[in-house]
Design an enzyme around this catalytic site. Sequence first.
Site, PDB file in Angstrom:
ATOM      1  N   ASP A  71      -9.410  -5.655  -5.328  1.00  0.00           N
ATOM      2  CA  ASP A  71      -8.666  -4.543  -4.733  1.00  0.00           C
ATOM      3  C   ASP A  71      -9.317  -3.222  -5.118  1.00  0.00           C
ATOM      4  O   ASP A  71      -9.839  -3.081  -6.223  1.00  0.00           O
ATOM      5  CB  ASP A  71      -7.227  -4.561  -5.266  1.00  0.00           C
ATOM      6  CG  ASP A  71      -6.214  -4.017  -4.277  1.00  0.00           C
ATOM      7  OD1 ASP A  71      -6.526  -3.036  -3.591  1.00  0.00           O
ATOM      8  OD2 ASP A  71      -5.113  -4.589  -4.194  1.00  0.00           O
ATOM      9  N   HIS A  75      -7.668  -5.605  -0.890  1.00  0.00           N
ATOM     10  CA  HIS A  75      -6.483  -4.782  -0.682  1.00  0.00           C
ATOM     11  C   HIS A  75      -5.442  -5.465   0.197  1.00  0.00           C
ATOM     12  O   HIS A  75      -4.250  -5.244   0.037  1.00  0.00           O
ATOM     13  CB  HIS A  75      -6.908  -3.449  -0.066  1.00  0.00           C
ATOM     14  CG  HIS A  75      -5.806  -2.460   0.076  1.00  0.00           C
ATOM     15  ND1 HIS A  75      -5.041  -2.036  -0.989  1.00  0.00           N
ATOM     16  CD2 HIS A  75      -5.314  -1.805   1.163  1.00  0.00           C
ATOM     17  CE1 HIS A  75      -4.136  -1.160  -0.577  1.00  0.00           C
ATOM     18  NE2 HIS A  75      -4.276  -1.010   0.726  1.00  0.00           N
ATOM     19  N   SER A 110       0.806  -1.210   0.000  1.00  0.00           N
ATOM     20  CA  SER A 110       0.000   0.000   0.000  1.00  0.00           C
ATOM     21  C   SER A 110       0.848   1.273   0.000  1.00  0.00           C
ATOM     22  O   SER A 110       1.667   1.476  -0.883  1.00  0.00           O
ATOM     23  CB  SER A 110      -0.960  -0.049   1.186  1.00  0.00           C
ATOM     24  OG  SER A 110      -1.989   0.860   1.048  1.00  0.00           O
TER      25      SER A 110
END
Length: 398
Positions: free
Chosen positions: A338, A371, A200
Amino acid sequence: MQSLGISGYDASILLRVSPDGHTAHAYKRSTHPTSVPLSKLFTNSFPLSVRESLEDYGYRHNPLKFQHDLLSTLPFYPHPDSSGTAAKVLQTPIDEHGNFINEFVISPQGNFQEPNHLIMIHGYGGGLGFYLKNFEALAKEKNWCIHAIDLLGYGCSSRPKFVGKNLQEVENWFHDSYSEWLRLRGLDQARDKTLIMAHSMGAYLMGTYGINRDPDFCKKLLMVSPGAIIKHRKQVFVPKYFAKLWEQNISPFSLVRGSGPFGSKLVSMWSSRRFAKLSSNESRLLHKYAYGIFNSPGSGEYMLNFLLAPGADARHPLVERGVHKLKCKLSWWYGKEDWMDPKGGELCSNIINNLRGEVVSDVKLIEDSGHHIYLDNITRFNSMLVNEMRDMEKDEAT
């Protein structure tokens, strides 16, 4: 309200029946965290009891206890296992003010002298403990030393006052501390033996570190659900209350800190879903760990508004920042569900591959995950990461 590292309003797991009659888990796409109405946030379950929340509050100044209890579920910590695999927690001082980087290091040989190094970087708001379900699989690779770290201002690393006032100062905050940690741990001299897996916003910071500081800083960089790579191609709904808080750089973790003895109970609204697929003990300890680091003094979290606009849209997309300067190999991993756009990884890979004249960057989609691939599809993520480690060893041998 979170956007990257700990984001995810509801990561649901659906049961499905395979053709052979076995029950399997299927990932259901979670709501983008900035799209959750305020009324919805406070009509959900806070399953932790008041008594348990008060108990956690009593340890609010000692997140290292929560980290220790969590990592102690591993067979090789705090004592080596029967195979000789060992692990320890280190705090490496990085400046004259006593600030330090917190690290969990694993040595399959038990001597911490393996020739290859895997560095694991968390995302926004996260910490090394979130990789709990990945450590055992990685520790079986005998030629690798694993280093999971907390970035400065996150996890159990030091929490100095955040002083960044612009993009350069914000990135220097993280790049300077990371560079010093590398130097002090001797890893700046092992770049050809180093694989970095960053998630991330941590992936964005590693990408900009390579671009701004050292294009050869590792052999390969795995950009896992990377944030801020391109601007949104589709508009994301952002509630007015959310945009106002975001622009004022009010951290979502301030809600936890402001809840006093009920902070852990507040976190349980999120943790009860995020860790639902784990064992009850792992889920309980991960919740306590999450509360411990979320409740710690605000620091590195205040970088968010400098890098992302409300709705988690990139203010300074990596694709426009000289990604072609990176000399390492790259792989961009996205969960099939995601909310990070794989198009970003594709565009960056095209730029890098076209300029290098060979395929050194690729994009991979992982089924049954969003994610947080490392938690959503643990088996697949671990297998992919182990394969990357083995492939790097093969390249070294040829």
